[in-house]
Design a protein around this motif. Sequence first.
Motif, short mmCIF file in Angstrom:
data_model
loop_
_atom_site.label_atom_id
_atom_site.label_comp_id
_atom_site.label_asym_id
_atom_site.label_seq_id
_atom_site.Cartn_x
_atom_site.Cartn_y
_atom_site.Cartn_z
N UNK A 164 0.91 -1.46 -0.03
CA UNK A 164 0.03 -0.03 0.00
C UNK A 164 1.11 1.46 0.02
N UNK A 165 2.08 1.84 1.48
CA UNK A 165 2.81 2.95 1.05
C UNK A 165 3.32 2.98 -0.47
N UNK A 166 3.53 2.27 -1.11
CA UNK A 166 4.31 2.20 -2.40
C UNK A 166 3.15 2.93 -3.26
N UNK A 167 2.36 2.01 -3.36
CA UNK A 167 1.00 2.63 -4.66
C UNK A 167 0.90 4.07 -4.06
N UNK A 168 0.29 4.09 -2.84
CA UNK A 168 -0.34 5.64 -2.21
C UNK A 168 0.83 6.45 -2.91
N UNK A 169 2.07 6.39 -2.46
CA UNK A 169 3.22 6.93 -2.67
C UNK A 169 3.45 7.72 -4.38
N UNK A 170 2.88 6.18 -4.62
CA UNK A 170 3.34 6.30 -6.71
C UNK A 170 1.91 7.38 -7.00
N UNK A 171 0.82 7.17 -6.65
CA UNK A 171 -0.31 8.15 -7.42
C UNK A 171 0.24 9.55 -6.34
N UNK A 172 0.21 9.54 -5.39
CA UNK A 172 0.73 11.17 -4.68
C UNK A 172 2.17 11.84 -5.93
N UNK A 173 2.36 11.01 -5.79
CA UNK A 173 3.48 11.62 -6.85
C UNK A 173 3.03 11.85 -8.61
N UNK A 600 7.60 15.74 1.91
CA UNK A 600 6.89 16.76 2.60
C UNK A 600 5.10 16.36 2.90
N UNK A 601 4.76 16.75 1.52
CA UNK A 601 3.45 17.29 1.54
C UNK A 601 2.70 15.85 1.82
N UNK A 602 3.02 14.11 1.57
CA UNK A 602 2.38 13.28 1.34
C UNK A 602 1.49 12.55 2.79
N UNK A 603 2.49 13.43 4.02
CA UNK A 603 1.27 12.78 5.48
C UNK A 603 0.64 13.71 5.56
N UNK A 653 -7.91 12.03 -4.21
CA UNK A 653 -8.23 11.80 -3.28
C UNK A 653 -8.70 9.79 -3.11
N UNK A 654 -8.28 9.03 -3.71
CA UNK A 654 -8.83 7.31 -4.52
C UNK A 654 -9.11 6.97 -3.25
N UNK A 655 -10.10 5.84 -3.13
CA UNK A 655 -10.80 5.41 -1.92
C UNK A 655 -9.97 4.40 -2.25
N UNK A 656 -10.10 3.26 -1.02
CA UNK A 656 -9.06 2.60 -0.90
C UNK A 656 -9.52 1.54 -2.00
N UNK A 657 -10.58 1.15 -2.61
CA UNK A 657 -10.61 0.22 -3.84
C UNK A 657 -9.93 0.66 -5.43
N UNK A 658 -9.18 2.04 -5.79
CA UNK A 658 -8.97 2.40 -6.53
C UNK A 658 -7.65 2.55 -6.56
N UNK A 659 -6.93 1.27 -5.11
CA UNK A 659 -5.41 1.42 -5.09
C UNK A 659 -5.14 0.12 -5.13
N UNK A 660 -6.22 -0.97 -5.74
CA UNK A 660 -5.48 -2.28 -5.66
C UNK A 660 -4.28 -2.77 -6.62
#
Length: 660
Positions: A164-173, A600-603, A653-660
Motif C-alpha cells: 500500500x505505501x508504495x502504491x499510495x506514494x506513486x499515486x501522490x507523486x 513532506x506534503x505526503x502525510x 484522494x482515491x478510496x482504498x478500492x482504487x489503489x489495489x
Amino acid sequence: MVMPWFRKHKKILMVALIGFLMFTWGMLPALRHFATEAVERHGSIMDRPVTPQALHRAAGELELISSAGFMQRKPLIERFILVGDLEPEEEASEMRITGDAVWRYLMLTYMAEDAEIEVPEMLVREILQQFPPEMQNRTTYNAIKNWIAISELTDFTEHAYGPWNTDLWMKYVYNNHAVNAEFVKLPSEIFAPATEVTEKDVHDFYARHKEKRPDPEAGKFGYMAPERVKIEYAYPDPDIIKEQIKIPEDQILNYYEANLEEFVIEEKEDEEEEPAKEKDEENGEPDADTGEDESPDREEREDAGEMTLEDDGRDENDVGAEDPEPSYRPLVEVRDEIEKILIPKEAKRVAREIAESVMEALDALHARPGRPLNMQQIAGRYAGRGFRYELAETKDGAEYLAREEVEQVVRAGRSVARLVFDEEVDIGFPEKVDGPDVPVIFQVRDRKEPSPEPFERVKKQVEGDLLAVRSLEKATEFAETLKELARDKGMQAAAGEADRQLVETLGKPSLEKNNSEDERESGAEEEDPGNGEEKLYYLEVSESGFISLENPRIDGVRREDIVRKLLHAAKGEALVIKDTGRSPASFVIEKIDEKGADPEGFQTWLQRRSQMESQRQYLLMITAMQGHPLSPDYMSEPQKLLWQRLQSMQEKYPPPSAIQ
C-alpha cells in the motif's frame, strides 16, 4: 396404576436417588469453580488487560453494529470478526456473533485507538440521530464511533501488510508532479469571421450527426432527441404532516429519561478557576497542576480494560457514587426541544404509512400494461392527510420530460429517473421509491422513443456547430505555423509575428470587442504598451504557473489532457494541443520548468484522504441503516452534496478500492 409401580421398584429408585445426590454433592464445588472461572474469565490484548465488563460492552456494541447493517457494507471486516479469516472466496462455515468474534472486535477497537484515528464528532452525532429515540444513548454512540474508527483502520493501515505505501506514494507523486508552461491560446472564435459554411455543408453535417447523442463537454455533436416520458407522481407533504402530528407526553418523557446526558448542565469550573490561576501566577506561586493529567478518562480506561468497577471496591450499581451527581435541565425546559426532535421522525413514519395505503389502493385496481390508473383520484382520497398529486411539467409547460428534466422536476427525481429510464417500468404500473425525506409514488403515462430532431428546428444550432468545427480546424492549422516560428525565434517573438499575420488577414479587432468600457467611452485609440514590447491584438503569451493533475487549471479551466501531455514532453518542446470542450481552442504550449512532488506534503495528503474516507463511511452507514445502496438516489440534499464532493475529489484522494 402409577403408585403400584413405584412400590414395586422403590429399592431401585432409592439407590438411584442416593447415587445422584452423592454425585451432585461431589461435583458441586467443581461446577461452582468452572462457573466462576467462566464469569471472571479475562485476558489481554496487545498487553492491555481485558475485563468481563469490557467484553460485555464489546458484545453489546457488536450486536448493535450487526443489527444496524454496518458490517454488511464491509464484508472483509465482517468476515474477520465473525469467522476469523480473510478468504472471501471460500464459503464461511458460520457467520454469527460468538465469544471469539467479540474478542476480535475488541482487538480492532484497541488497534484503532492506538493508531489515534480521529472520528469527527459531527458524523457520529448525525448517525446517532438516525436511531430510534430509545437507542440514542452512550452505548450506541460508542458503537458508531468505534465502527467508523475500525473501518478507517482497515482502509488506511492496510499498507503496513502489503504494497500500500508504495502504491499510495506513486499515486501522490504522479498527481503532484508539476510543470510550468508558456503558452498561446488560439480560440476558434477568432477565425469564425474568415470561415464560411454553405447550405449543403449544413445539411451534410446534420445528416452525419442526426442519430448521435450530443456531448458538449467532449466536443461531440448530435441531434438525437432523448427519450421522453409523461409522468405523474404523488407524495406525502412532510410540512403538512408535521403540522398534524402531536407527540404524546409519555413519549417525550421516555426520550428525556433515555437521553439525560444530552441535558446535563455544564459546570463552569474552568471559568471560575481562571482568575485564581492568574492571581497565583502574578504572585509567583507555581501552579500545582500544570502537567497534563496522566490518567485517561474513567470511561476510556474502563473500555480499555485498564480500570474496572472492582478496582475501587464498587459494584455496577455504585457507579459514580463518589462523584457528584450531574445536574440536568428540567423536562419542562427542554420539552419543546425534544418535540422538535421527535416530530420529524414521527412524520417519516406517518408518511410511509400513507404511501403504503395509497399503493394498496392502487394495487387493488389490478393495473394492466398500457392502461394508466387514475392516480389523481386515489391520491385525492388522502389529501386531508397531506398527500399531494402532481403531473410533472417543465417550466415551459411541456409534459414530456427527458431524463435530466425528470431529475430536476420530480420529487426524488434521481430515483424515479433510474427506474423510468434504466429499468423501463411499464406504462400504467405505479411504482414507489423512497426519497430522502418521504416516499414518492409515480406512474408513467406515456413514452416517446428517441428520434432525430427535425432539421428546421435545429438548423441554427447545426450552423453554429459546423462553424465552430471549421474555425477550430483553422485555429489548429495556424497553431502549427506558430509552433514552427517559436522553434526558431522563441514564443514571444513568434507570437508577435503571428499576430501581425492575423491583423493583415482579419484586420484589427474592434474597440467594442477588445477595449475596456472606460476606453470605449473616452474614444481612446490603442497605443504601444510603452515597455518595449510589441502590441498584440489577437494573441497573448501567458505562463501557466506550476500545474499538475491535482491542480490542472490552465487559463481558468481544468485541462487534464493538456497537463498529461506536458508531463511526457521534453523541456523546451513546443506542442500543439486541440481542446474541443465547451470553449474550443488550440494551444501552442511549451514546458519551461518542472518539479517533483513534495515528500513532506505526503502525510498531509494522507490525513486529508483519511478525513474524506470518514465522510464516505458516514454515508455508507446512513444508507445501510435505511436499507439502501450507496447511491445519491437515496440521500438527502446535504448528503447528496457531500457525495458529489467526494466523487469530484476521488482522483485526488482515491478510496482504498482504487489503489489495489
